[in-house]
Design an enzyme around this catalytic site. Structure first.
Site, PDB file in Angstrom:
ATOM      1  N   GLN A  49       0.804  -1.223   0.000  1.00 16.84           N
ATOM      2  CA  GLN A  49       0.000   0.000   0.000  1.00 16.84           C
ATOM      3  C   GLN A  49       0.837   1.274   0.000  1.00 16.84           C
ATOM      4  O   GLN A  49       0.333   2.339  -0.316  1.00 16.84           O
ATOM      5  CB  GLN A  49      -0.932  -0.004   1.216  1.00 16.84           C
ATOM      6  CG  GLN A  49      -1.944  -1.142   1.157  1.00 16.84           C
ATOM      7  CD  GLN A  49      -2.833  -1.198   2.389  1.00 16.84           C
ATOM      8  OE1 GLN A  49      -2.522  -1.879   3.351  1.00 16.84           O
ATOM      9  NE2 GLN A  49      -3.948  -0.493   2.353  1.00 16.84           N
ATOM     10  N   ARG A 107       4.572  -0.692  12.821  1.00 18.84           N
ATOM     11  CA  ARG A 107       4.230  -1.978  12.202  1.00 18.84           C
ATOM     12  C   ARG A 107       4.203  -1.801  10.679  1.00 18.84           C
ATOM     13  O   ARG A 107       3.416  -1.014  10.152  1.00 18.84           O
ATOM     14  CB  ARG A 107       2.855  -2.437  12.694  1.00 18.84           C
ATOM     15  CG  ARG A 107       2.319  -3.646  11.956  1.00 18.84           C
ATOM     16  CD  ARG A 107       0.945  -4.060  12.481  1.00 18.84           C
ATOM     17  NE  ARG A 107       0.425  -5.168  11.717  1.00 18.84           N
ATOM     18  CZ  ARG A 107      -0.693  -5.120  10.983  1.00 18.84           C
ATOM     19  NH1 ARG A 107      -1.415  -4.019  10.906  1.00 18.84           N
ATOM     20  NH2 ARG A 107      -1.089  -6.181  10.321  1.00 18.84           N
ATOM     21  N   HIS A 152       1.278  -9.555   4.303  1.00 19.29           N
ATOM     22  CA  HIS A 152       0.131  -8.634   4.258  1.00 19.29           C
ATOM     23  C   HIS A 152      -0.384  -8.603   2.812  1.00 19.29           C
ATOM     24  O   HIS A 152      -0.268  -7.607   2.110  1.00 19.29           O
ATOM     25  CB  HIS A 152       0.545  -7.244   4.747  1.00 19.29           C
ATOM     26  CG  HIS A 152      -0.612  -6.341   5.103  1.00 19.29           C
ATOM     27  ND1 HIS A 152      -0.708  -5.687   6.311  1.00 19.29           N
ATOM     28  CD2 HIS A 152      -1.733  -5.981   4.420  1.00 19.29           C
ATOM     29  CE1 HIS A 152      -1.821  -4.955   6.349  1.00 19.29           C
ATOM     30  NE2 HIS A 152      -2.461  -5.128   5.204  1.00 19.29           N
ATOM     31  N   ASN A 196      -1.520 -11.020   8.245  1.00 17.08           N
ATOM     32  CA  ASN A 196      -2.476  -9.950   8.467  1.00 17.08           C
ATOM     33  C   ASN A 196      -3.827 -10.354   7.885  1.00 17.08           C
ATOM     34  O   ASN A 196      -3.933 -10.687   6.701  1.00 17.08           O
ATOM     35  CB  ASN A 196      -2.016  -8.671   7.759  1.00 17.08           C
ATOM     36  CG  ASN A 196      -3.064  -7.575   7.879  1.00 17.08           C
ATOM     37  OD1 ASN A 196      -3.278  -7.040   8.956  1.00 17.08           O
ATOM     38  ND2 ASN A 196      -3.745  -7.266   6.787  1.00 17.08           N
ATOM     39  N   GLU A 197      -4.855 -10.345   8.722  1.00 17.01           N
ATOM     40  CA  GLU A 197      -6.233 -10.582   8.293  1.00 17.01           C
ATOM     41  C   GLU A 197      -6.371 -11.763   7.331  1.00 17.01           C
ATOM     42  O   GLU A 197      -6.777 -11.597   6.170  1.00 17.01           O
ATOM     43  CB  GLU A 197      -6.813  -9.313   7.658  1.00 17.01           C
ATOM     44  CG  GLU A 197      -6.810  -8.115   8.593  1.00 17.01           C
ATOM     45  CD  GLU A 197      -7.762  -6.993   8.150  1.00 17.01           C
ATOM     46  OE1 GLU A 197      -8.363  -7.108   7.074  1.00 17.01           O
ATOM     47  OE2 GLU A 197      -7.887  -6.011   8.898  1.00 17.01           O
ATOM     48  N   ASN A 339      -7.372  -6.470  14.367  1.00 11.04           N
ATOM     49  CA  ASN A 339      -7.696  -5.322  13.520  1.00 11.04           C
ATOM     50  C   ASN A 339      -9.198  -5.091  13.631  1.00 11.04           C
ATOM     51  O   ASN A 339      -9.995  -5.976  13.310  1.00 11.04           O
ATOM     52  CB  ASN A 339      -7.355  -5.601  12.051  1.00 11.04           C
ATOM     53  CG  ASN A 339      -5.858  -5.712  11.817  1.00 11.04           C
ATOM     54  OD1 ASN A 339      -5.060  -5.559  12.742  1.00 11.04           O
ATOM     55  ND2 ASN A 339      -5.474  -5.987  10.583  1.00 11.04           N
ATOM     56  N   TYR A 341     -12.522  -2.188  13.123  1.00  9.69           N
ATOM     57  CA  TYR A 341     -12.987  -0.902  12.603  1.00  9.69           C
ATOM     58  C   TYR A 341     -14.446  -0.584  12.911  1.00  9.69           C
ATOM     59  O   TYR A 341     -14.798   0.555  13.115  1.00  9.69           O
ATOM     60  CB  TYR A 341     -12.801  -0.857  11.076  1.00  9.69           C
ATOM     61  CG  TYR A 341     -11.354  -0.792  10.660  1.00  9.69           C
ATOM     62  CD1 TYR A 341     -10.728   0.426  10.428  1.00  9.69           C
ATOM     63  CD2 TYR A 341     -10.588  -1.952  10.521  1.00  9.69           C
ATOM     64  CE1 TYR A 341      -9.389   0.501  10.058  1.00  9.69           C
ATOM     65  CE2 TYR A 341      -9.252  -1.888  10.155  1.00  9.69           C
ATOM     66  CZ  TYR A 341      -8.649  -0.664   9.920  1.00  9.69           C
ATOM     67  OH  TYR A 341      -7.330  -0.592   9.568  1.00  9.69           O
ATOM     68  N   GLU A 409      -4.603  -2.690  14.290  1.00  8.76           N
ATOM     69  CA  GLU A 409      -5.178  -1.689  13.379  1.00  8.76           C
ATOM     70  C   GLU A 409      -6.490  -1.168  13.932  1.00  8.76           C
ATOM     71  O   GLU A 409      -7.316  -1.932  14.436  1.00  8.76           O
ATOM     72  CB  GLU A 409      -5.491  -2.277  11.995  1.00  8.76           C
ATOM     73  CG  GLU A 409      -4.315  -2.473  11.110  1.00  8.76           C
ATOM     74  CD  GLU A 409      -4.708  -2.976   9.716  1.00  8.76           C
ATOM     75  OE1 GLU A 409      -5.833  -2.678   9.259  1.00  8.76           O
ATOM     76  OE2 GLU A 409      -3.896  -3.673   9.114  1.00  8.76           O
TER      77      GLU A 409
HETATM   78  C1  NOJ Z   1      -7.299  -3.846   6.915  1.00  4.51           C
HETATM   79  C2  NOJ Z   1      -6.027  -4.071   6.201  1.00  4.51           C
HETATM   80  O1  NOJ Z   1      -5.107  -4.799   6.946  1.00  4.51           O
HETATM   81  C3  NOJ Z   1      -5.414  -2.823   5.612  1.00  4.51           C
HETATM   82  O2  NOJ Z   1      -4.559  -3.227   4.610  1.00  4.51           O
HETATM   83  C4  NOJ Z   1      -6.505  -1.906   5.123  1.00  4.51           C
HETATM   84  O3  NOJ Z   1      -5.997  -0.823   4.427  1.00  4.51           O
HETATM   85  C5  NOJ Z   1      -7.312  -1.448   6.293  1.00  4.51           C
HETATM   86  N1  NOJ Z   1      -7.879  -2.588   6.976  1.00  4.51           N
HETATM   87  C6  NOJ Z   1      -8.448  -0.483   5.954  1.00  4.51           C
HETATM   88  O4  NOJ Z   1      -9.365  -1.070   5.115  1.00  4.51           O
END
Ligand code: NOJ
Length: 531
Positions: A49, A107, A152, A196-197, A339, A341, A409
């Site tokens: 990213q 991180r 990731h 990651n996720e 993570n 949100y 996150e």
């Molecule tokens: C999860 C991800 O790990 C990350 O790459 C992403 O940009 C963010 N959430 C926001 O969507």
């Protein structure tokens, strides 16, 4: 006069109800608690990213490069991550920003195709290794702890060509890759994240089309991917534990994504749906690693088994772990990376849902969000529900034996700008909820990372959705970075270990262009004046 009085009462009621509704959303009253002295504050990014330099100095194509180069329509603004924030060249400025924020830890992830361009460890790219060595040295020089995410989402396309995460041999390929990272960096890196996720990789990338490689082989591929990925995680944990921890110390875990699940109504069925959501989504990855028994959650085993039988498959579409594999995977993490949100409302489906077969269909629940939850985020799923964060932390603490949690996150997306009131408000609310989680609920949280240090390539949203504490001017040749107001808020929280004096837990006005209160009251006020 009577009508006028009644209207006055109504106005009063709207004001009171609105205040209560907003307080209900928040994670609790304004907290005077502070974050513990040794609490880790950090910021997160990911290679694909921010780095750019997609084919420079020997790097090969990743599955994300491949996907967006071949399907530009996949990304909202038809952009790609070829240059992104150009951190491959600007990492020193990144570290400077981290210092400005005053955080303890950074991180970032390593790009597998940059380090191993063939995908295999037969050829280690010296320039790739050098880039990460420079970054790590720059961090260490300023006393910032590096935390490395090993994977990731950016698999070398060459490995995808031979099945990617559905190929059982990937367990070895991934272990070889991780071994190269440990060999080169474990002397200086004390925090490692294997994945990651993983749910995004497997469910959305192999089962669906939302993430690379966008395979869409639902009902089969998400389960194969998860199976191999969990074995790969455990293999790398044991490698680290046996060969590197004795030499250098350090901790290793995994970062799982989870929404909070709130029952849609108080009915027993909806309460059950919310529980089932957590068990079959978060639990799909967490139960094998973090539970006392290990293995997939029994409900998932049962649901996929029953559906597979009904659909005439010779065996369950969910692969089985042998008892020794269950043992090998169980307990393979020093911390729970989370993570988080947002929050969803759950109810039980009374008919088939999702594509057949698919994980969604196997589980059979419906997920929606309350349209009244505040948000004007560029990411339409990102509703602001701080109480959900608090409940999720408590759930993880209780369900997984008080494992230390690191929030790897948390953050908010907007359409850009330095005066990012909504992000400032989001962080205030979520950090307030976190303080309550730690002090009141005794949730075992040891660290918190804001996503993200700077604006970056937000996958299918391209550069439309901005999550950064620093604004990146993607049009400028130097990808100029400027601190947003949220960067100032975050650095003050880090410095004082508490919330700013003007934080108000009932204030969600930053999230609506026409605040709910105003939009409800204006017509009533007009009527009042007419009477
Ligand atoms: C999860 C991800 O790990 C990350 O790459 C992403 O940009 C963010 N959430 C926001 O969507």
């Amino acid at each position: 006069m009577e009508a006028k009085n009644s209207l006055f009462m109504l106005l009063l009621l709207v004001i009171i109800c609105n205040g209560n509704a907003q307080l209900y959303l928040s994670g609790g009253p304004k907290s005077n608690y502070t974050f513990p002295k040794d609490f880790l504050f950090g910021v997160s990014t990911a290679a694909a990213q921010i780095e750019g330099a997609w084919n420079e100095d020997g790097k090969s194509e990743s599955i994300w490069d491949h996907l967006v180069h071949n399907n530009p329509n996949f990304v909202k603004d038809h952009s790609n991550a070829d240059v992104a924030a150009d951190s491959y060249h600007l990492y020193k400025r990144d570290v400077e920003m981290i210092r400005e924020l005053g955080v303890d830890i950074y991180r970032f992830s390593v790009s597998w195709p940059r380090v191993l361009p063939t995908g295999f460890a037969n050829e280690v790219n010296p320039l790739g290794i050098q880039y990460y060595r420079n970054l790590i040295d720059e961090l260490v020089k300023y006393n910032i702890t590096p935390m490395v995410t090993i994977y990731h989402w950016d698999l070398p396309q060459k490995l995808q060509d031979i099945g990617g995460w559905t190929n059982a041999h990937i367990v070895d390929y991934y272990t070889d890759y991780a071994n190269v990272l440990f060999k080169n960096f474990a002397d200086k890196v004390k925090y490692w994240i294997t994945f990651n996720e993983p749910m995004q990789t497997c469910l959305e990338g192999y089962g669906g089309t939302y993430r690379a490689p966008a395979l869409n082989r639902h009902g089969i591929a998400e389960y194969l991917c998860t199976h191999n990925l969990l074995k790969a995680h455990a293999n790398v944990y044991h490698l680290f534990d046996k060969q590197y921890r004795p030499l250098y110390g350090g901790k290793i875990g995994m970062s799982l994504d989870s929404n909070w699940a709130e029952p849609k109504t108080n009915s027993t069925k909806d309460i059950e749906a919310a529980r089932l959501y957590l068990t079959t989504h978060l639990g799909w990855y967490a139960h094998p690693v973090y539970s006392t028994e290990g293995n997939y959650p029994p409900e998932l085993i049962k649901l996929v088994g029953q559906k597979s039988q009904k659909q005439n498959y010779s065996r369950s579409r969910l692969p089985e772990f042998t008892p020794s594999e269950v043992d090998f995977i169980r307990g393979t993490a020093d911390f729970f990376g989370l993570n988080h949100y947002t929050t969803y409302l759950l109810s039980m489906a009374d008919k088939e849902v999702g594509a057949i077969p698919s994980h969604a269909n196997d589980v059979g629940i419906i997920r929606v969000q309350d349209p009244n939850w505040p948000s004007k985020s560029s990411s339409d799923w990102l509703k602001v529900v701080p109480f959900g964060f608090r409940r999720l932390l408590q759930y993880i603490t209780k369900t997984y034996n008080n494992i230390p949690i690191i929030v790897t996150e948390n953050g908010y997306a907007d359409f850009s700008g330095v005066d990012d009131k909504a992000r400032v408000s989001y962080y205030g609310h979520y950090l307030n909820a976190l303080l309550h989680a730690i002090h009141v609920d005794k949730s075992n949280v040891h660290g918190y990372f804001a996503w993200s240090l700077m604006d970056n390539f937000e996958w299918d949203d391209g550069y439309v959705s901005r999550f950064g504490l620093y604004l990146v001017d993607f049009k400028s040749p130097n990808k100029t970075r400027t601190a947003k107001h949220s960067a100032k808020l975050y650095s003050s929280v880090v410095a004082t270990r508490g919330l700013p004096a003007d934080y108000d837990p009932a204030d969600f006005t930053a999230f609506s262009s026409a605040p709910i209160l105003v939009s409800t009251m204006l017509p009533l006020l007009a009527l009042y004046r007419l009477l």
